[in-house]
Motif scaffolding. Structure first.
Motif, PDB file in Angstrom:
ATOM      1  N   ASP A 264       5.309  11.890   6.093  1.00  0.00           N
ATOM      2  CA  ASP A 264       4.873  10.514   6.291  1.00  0.00           C
ATOM      3  C   ASP A 264       5.713   9.801   7.346  1.00  0.00           C
ATOM      4  OD1 ASP A 264       3.971   7.900   6.010  1.00  0.00           O
ATOM      5  OD2 ASP A 264       3.970   7.964   3.829  1.00  0.00           O
ATOM      6  N   ALA A 265       5.044   9.223   8.345  1.00  0.00           N
ATOM      7  CA  ALA A 265       5.735   8.525   9.427  1.00  0.00           C
ATOM      8  C   ALA A 265       6.531   7.328   8.938  1.00  0.00           C
ATOM      9  CB  ALA A 265       4.726   8.069  10.478  1.00  0.00           C
ATOM     10  N   VAL A 266       6.134   6.746   7.826  1.00  0.00           N
ATOM     11  CA  VAL A 266       6.843   5.573   7.307  1.00  0.00           C
ATOM     12  C   VAL A 266       8.310   5.893   7.047  1.00  0.00           C
ATOM     13  CG1 VAL A 266       7.028   4.029   5.301  1.00  0.00           C
ATOM     14  CG2 VAL A 266       4.814   4.405   6.398  1.00  0.00           C
ATOM     15  N   ALA A 267       8.584   7.097   6.551  1.00  0.00           N
ATOM     16  CA  ALA A 267       9.974   7.482   6.273  1.00  0.00           C
ATOM     17  C   ALA A 267      10.805   7.450   7.551  1.00  0.00           C
ATOM     18  CB  ALA A 267      10.023   8.870   5.638  1.00  0.00           C
ATOM     19  N   VAL A 268      10.239   7.927   8.661  1.00  0.00           N
ATOM     20  CA  VAL A 268      10.961   7.930   9.936  1.00  0.00           C
ATOM     21  C   VAL A 268      11.139   6.514  10.461  1.00  0.00           C
ATOM     22  CG1 VAL A 268      10.916   8.738  12.328  1.00  0.00           C
ATOM     23  CG2 VAL A 268      10.192  10.263  10.476  1.00  0.00           C
ATOM     24  N   LEU A 269      10.081   5.721  10.393  1.00  0.00           N
ATOM     25  CA  LEU A 269      10.165   4.342  10.889  1.00  0.00           C
ATOM     26  C   LEU A 269      11.230   3.545  10.144  1.00  0.00           C
ATOM     27  CD1 LEU A 269       6.352   3.635  11.297  1.00  0.00           C
ATOM     28  CD2 LEU A 269       8.035   3.681  13.152  1.00  0.00           C
TER      29      LEU A 269
ATOM     30  N   GLN B 154       0.808  -1.209   0.000  1.00  0.00           N
ATOM     31  CA  GLN B 154       0.000   0.000   0.000  1.00  0.00           C
ATOM     32  C   GLN B 154       0.849   1.272   0.000  1.00  0.00           C
ATOM     33  OE1 GLN B 154      -2.539  -0.266   3.371  1.00  0.00           O
ATOM     34  NE2 GLN B 154      -0.938   0.035   4.871  1.00  0.00           N
ATOM     35  N   HIS B 155       1.901   1.316   0.790  1.00  0.00           N
ATOM     36  CA  HIS B 155       2.691   2.542   0.826  1.00  0.00           C
ATOM     37  C   HIS B 155       3.490   2.706  -0.458  1.00  0.00           C
ATOM     38  CE1 HIS B 155       4.919   5.916   2.335  1.00  0.00           C
ATOM     39  NE2 HIS B 155       6.039   5.326   2.014  1.00  0.00           N
ATOM     40  N   GLU B 156       4.067   1.606  -0.942  1.00  0.00           N
ATOM     41  CA  GLU B 156       4.881   1.684  -2.138  1.00  0.00           C
ATOM     42  C   GLU B 156       4.054   2.120  -3.342  1.00  0.00           C
ATOM     43  OE1 GLU B 156       4.895  -0.568   0.124  1.00  0.00           O
ATOM     44  OE2 GLU B 156       6.952  -0.628   0.858  1.00  0.00           O
ATOM     45  N   ALA B 157       2.750   1.831  -3.319  1.00  0.00           N
ATOM     46  CA  ALA B 157       1.887   2.215  -4.427  1.00  0.00           C
ATOM     47  C   ALA B 157       1.391   3.650  -4.297  1.00  0.00           C
ATOM     48  CB  ALA B 157       0.693   1.275  -4.498  1.00  0.00           C
ATOM     49  N   GLY B 158       1.858   4.357  -3.279  1.00  0.00           N
ATOM     50  CA  GLY B 158       1.521   5.762  -3.134  1.00  0.00           C
ATOM     51  C   GLY B 158       0.262   6.031  -2.341  1.00  0.00           C
ATOM     52  N   LYS B 159      -0.266   5.031  -1.648  1.00  0.00           N
ATOM     53  CA  LYS B 159      -1.443   5.217  -0.823  1.00  0.00           C
ATOM     54  C   LYS B 159      -1.014   5.713   0.555  1.00  0.00           C
ATOM     55  CE  LYS B 159      -4.829   3.836  -3.547  1.00  0.00           C
ATOM     56  NZ  LYS B 159      -5.943   4.721  -3.916  1.00  0.00           N
ATOM     57  N   ALA B 160      -1.044   7.000   0.754  1.00  0.00           N
ATOM     58  CA  ALA B 160      -0.631   7.552   2.038  1.00  0.00           C
ATOM     59  C   ALA B 160      -1.613   7.138   3.115  1.00  0.00           C
ATOM     60  CB  ALA B 160      -0.551   9.074   1.950  1.00  0.00           C
ATOM     61  N   PHE B 161      -1.116   7.075   4.356  1.00  0.00           N
ATOM     62  CA  PHE B 161      -1.949   6.693   5.487  1.00  0.00           C
ATOM     63  C   PHE B 161      -2.689   7.891   6.062  1.00  0.00           C
ATOM     64  CE2 PHE B 161       1.648   3.726   5.397  1.00  0.00           C
ATOM     65  CZ  PHE B 161       0.959   2.543   5.241  1.00  0.00           C
ATOM     66  N   PHE B 162      -2.445   9.078   5.505  1.00  0.00           N
ATOM     67  CA  PHE B 162      -3.115  10.277   5.979  1.00  0.00           C
ATOM     68  C   PHE B 162      -3.888  10.911   4.823  1.00  0.00           C
ATOM     69  CE2 PHE B 162       1.314  11.109   4.904  1.00  0.00           C
ATOM     70  CZ  PHE B 162       1.206  12.104   3.956  1.00  0.00           C
TER      71      PHE B 162
ATOM     72  N   PHE C 253      11.513  12.886  22.673  1.00  0.00           N
ATOM     73  CA  PHE C 253      10.290  12.667  21.913  1.00  0.00           C
ATOM     74  C   PHE C 253      10.484  13.043  20.448  1.00  0.00           C
ATOM     75  CE2 PHE C 253       8.808  13.064  26.219  1.00  0.00           C
ATOM     76  CZ  PHE C 253       7.716  12.207  26.308  1.00  0.00           C
ATOM     77  N   ILE C 254      10.008  12.194  19.562  1.00  0.00           N
ATOM     78  CA  ILE C 254       9.900  12.515  18.149  1.00  0.00           C
ATOM     79  C   ILE C 254       8.420  12.543  17.815  1.00  0.00           C
ATOM     80  CG2 ILE C 254      10.401  11.813  15.781  1.00  0.00           C
ATOM     81  CD1 ILE C 254      12.857  10.342  16.831  1.00  0.00           C
ATOM     82  N   GLY C 255       7.944  13.686  17.343  1.00  0.00           N
ATOM     83  CA  GLY C 255       6.546  13.829  16.970  1.00  0.00           C
ATOM     84  C   GLY C 255       6.418  13.939  15.466  1.00  0.00           C
ATOM     85  N   ILE C 256       5.444  13.231  14.911  1.00  0.00           N
ATOM     86  CA  ILE C 256       5.220  13.226  13.467  1.00  0.00           C
ATOM     87  C   ILE C 256       3.791  13.668  13.197  1.00  0.00           C
ATOM     88  CG2 ILE C 256       5.205  11.850  11.359  1.00  0.00           C
ATOM     89  CD1 ILE C 256       7.141   9.931  12.706  1.00  0.00           C
ATOM     90  N   GLU C 257       3.637  14.627  12.263  1.00  0.00           N
ATOM     91  CA  GLU C 257       2.310  15.106  11.878  1.00  0.00           C
ATOM     92  C   GLU C 257       2.386  15.704  10.470  1.00  0.00           C
ATOM     93  OE1 GLU C 257      -1.134  15.679  11.186  1.00  0.00           O
ATOM     94  OE2 GLU C 257      -0.959  15.085  13.303  1.00  0.00           O
ATOM     95  N   PRO C 258       1.683  15.121   9.502  1.00  0.00           N
ATOM     96  CA  PRO C 258       1.745  15.643   8.139  1.00  0.00           C
ATOM     97  C   PRO C 258       0.813  16.820   7.869  1.00  0.00           C
ATOM     98  CG  PRO C 258       0.463  13.631   8.173  1.00  0.00           C
ATOM     99  CD  PRO C 258       0.987  13.828   9.573  1.00  0.00           C
TER     100      PRO C 258
END
Length: 232
Positions: free
Chosen positions: A115-120, A6-14, A84-89
């Motif tokens: 996108d949080a995926v990049a950080v993870l 899903q992420h690789e196909a460009g479907k963002a989670f936000f 703390f690392i905070g992520i918010e798009p």
């Protein structure tokens, strides 16, 4: 589409990235304050994540989707020895948080506004003590469920970056997403749900400040669940 693609196909989670136009001061904070707190998940990954912080920290915590920052800033101020690392798009939410720290930026806080995926994927393995996913976008329509952040591929990511015994905390007022999370974590096999009684998962976390999303749920007559999982 499978969860793994899903992420690789460009479907963002936000969803949307920006709401109403920013005020001048908010726009200035994004240009001047955010860079001092921002991390770059496309550069080299640090050997020791504690080096990201000016403060001397001994535990490390990630919040994905911090919204207006109510919970994140409460924890930052409550736990000065935690980094703390905070992520918010969502740009407007980032601007709201920056307005609350302008001129007194906490030295135990770092931010990422995409996108949080990049950080993870950038974080070192076994580097985090806790991941918080609080009131994430529920994607309530069944056809959109594949865009929910809790998925097997993201649980793999959580499992990789959490230390042994590290915590994954999830809160939501949407019954279908609560059940979804419980089923996905059980199916994954790398997380142990910590509830022993119903009261355990209906009771907010210790020193819980509440969030605007939670307040909205209460106004609309919905209760919340607070799920805690340990990495096994």
């Amino acid at each position: 589409m499978s969860e793994n693609s899903q992420h690789e196909a460009g479907k963002a989670f936000f969803g949307r990235r920006k709401g109403k136009p920013l005020r001048d001061r908010q726009a200035r904070n994004l240009e001047e304050v955010l860079p001092a707190l921002a991390i770059d998940p496309f550069g080299p990954s640090p050997d020791d994540l504690r080096s990201l912080f000016a403060a001397e920290v001994n535990t490390l915590r990630l919040e994905i989707g911090f919204g207006g920052g109510e919970h994140l800033l409460h924890r930052v101020r409550e736990e000065p020895a935690t980094g703390f690392i905070g992520i918010e798009p969502f740009v407007n939410s980032v601007a709201k948080l920056l307005g609350q720290v302008e001129g007194a930026e906490p030295d135990n806080l770092r931010l990422y506004d995409d996108d949080a995926v990049a950080v993870l994927d950038w974080l070192p393995a076994a580097s985090l003590d806790q991941i918080d996913l609080l009131y994430p976008d529920p994607w309530p329509k069944r056809r959109h469920w594949k865009r929910r952040f809790v998925s097997q591929v993201n649980l793999d990511r959580f499992h990789r970056v959490l230390k042994p015994g590290g915590r994954f905390c999830f809160a939501s007022d949407i019954d279908s997403y609560i059940n979804w999370t419980l089923l996905h974590c059980r199916r994954h096999g790398g997380f142990s749900w910590q509830a022993k009684t119903a009261g355990d998962w209906l009771t907010p976390y210790d020193n819980w400040p509440g969030t605007r999303y939670e307040a909205k749920a209460r106004r609309e007559g919905r209760s919340s669940a607070y799920l805690t999982f340990l990495k096994i």
